[in-house]
Enzyme design. Sequence first.
Site, PDB file in Angstrom:
ATOM      1  N   GLU A  76       0.844  -1.205   0.000  1.00 35.69           N
ATOM      2  CA  GLU A  76       0.000   0.000   0.000  1.00 35.69           C
ATOM      3  C   GLU A  76       0.875   1.248   0.000  1.00 35.69           C
ATOM      4  O   GLU A  76       1.875   1.318   0.708  1.00 35.69           O
ATOM      5  CB  GLU A  76      -0.894  -0.028   1.246  1.00 35.69           C
ATOM      6  CG  GLU A  76      -1.871   1.105   1.369  1.00 35.69           C
ATOM      7  CD  GLU A  76      -2.762   0.937   2.603  1.00 35.69           C
ATOM      8  OE1 GLU A  76      -2.944   1.925   3.318  1.00 35.69           O
ATOM      9  OE2 GLU A  76      -3.236  -0.189   2.866  1.00 35.69           O
TER      10      GLU A  76
ATOM     11  N   ASP B 121       0.277   5.396   0.458  1.00 34.85           N
ATOM     12  CA  ASP B 121      -0.763   6.316   0.919  1.00 34.85           C
ATOM     13  C   ASP B 121      -0.391   7.776   0.723  1.00 34.85           C
ATOM     14  O   ASP B 121       0.719   8.188   1.046  1.00 34.85           O
ATOM     15  CB  ASP B 121      -1.037   6.131   2.430  1.00 34.85           C
ATOM     16  CG  ASP B 121      -1.581   4.759   2.771  1.00 34.85           C
ATOM     17  OD1 ASP B 121      -2.069   4.082   1.870  1.00 34.85           O
ATOM     18  OD2 ASP B 121      -1.517   4.393   3.957  1.00 34.85           O
TER      19      ASP B 121
ATOM     20  N   GLU C 142      -2.270  10.818   2.504  1.00 34.86           N
ATOM     21  CA  GLU C 142      -3.302  11.112   3.488  1.00 34.86           C
ATOM     22  C   GLU C 142      -3.300  12.612   3.770  1.00 34.86           C
ATOM     23  O   GLU C 142      -2.290  13.157   4.207  1.00 34.86           O
ATOM     24  CB  GLU C 142      -3.062  10.319   4.780  1.00 34.86           C
ATOM     25  CG  GLU C 142      -3.090   8.815   4.568  1.00 34.86           C
ATOM     26  CD  GLU C 142      -2.692   8.035   5.813  1.00 34.86           C
ATOM     27  OE1 GLU C 142      -3.121   6.878   5.931  1.00 34.86           O
ATOM     28  OE2 GLU C 142      -1.945   8.585   6.657  1.00 34.86           O
TER      29      GLU C 142
END
Length: 221
Positions: free
Chosen positions: A26, A28, A30
Site C-alpha cells: 500500500e 498512501d 493522506e
Amino acid sequence: MKKSDLIIILLYVCDQMSSEGPYHNEFDFEFLGNTTGEPYLVQTNVYVNGVGNREQRLNLWFDPTKDFHSYSLLWNRRQVVFLVDATPVRVHSNLEHKGIPYPKDQSMGVYSSIWNADDWATQGGRVKTDWSHAPFIASYTGFEIDACECPEVVAAVDNIKRCSAAGGEKGYWWDEPTMSELSLHQSHQLQWVRANHMVYDYCKDTSRFPVAPVECLHHHH
C-alpha cells in the site's frame, strides 16, 4: 474544508488482490485537516507485505482547498516516488540487495475515501472534528492511470512476466533507466521539501523506534 479538522482525505494505492489480507502492499497519500489558519498536512505511508508504520508528514506550500493540484505516484521496480505538482516529496527505494522487502510482485488498485481520525490526526487527538460542517466532500479532476493492466483472471506469475520490461512485448516508460532514480533537479527539489516542509519522519522518531528501521540506514532521501 473550513475546520474539517480531523477528517482525513485519503488517496491510497493498495494491493488489489489482498488489500485486506496480512501481506498487502500500500502507498498512501493522506490529507490531514487542521485547525483554521494552520497549514494542511499531507502524510505519506508505505506498506510492504502488510507492514506499515513508515509515516512522513509535510506541510504544503499552498492551500489545497483553494484549487486542484496534482498528487502522483511513480512506482517501478527501482523506486516509489510520491509527487505533489510534479515535485518529489518522498522516495522509497528498492533495497532488496540489502535484504529489505520491496513491493513489486502484487498488482495494485487505486482507492479513495474520507474517514474520521480525530483520535490522533490533529494535535495528537486533542482537537475533535466539528461535525456541524458536514457533509465533508473530496473532489477530484484529471484522474489518470498509466500502468500495465493485471486482469484478475490471469495468474499472478503471468501478470508479472507480462508487465515486466523484460517479459513484455515492449518496455514501459516507467522502467526506462532514466526512471530508476531522481534527476539532479528532482533531488534538489526533494531536499528543499525535506528542509522546509517536512514536519515528521518515522526514521527520526526515536520514541517509536529506539532502533532505527533498517531501511532508514540505507535510504539517501
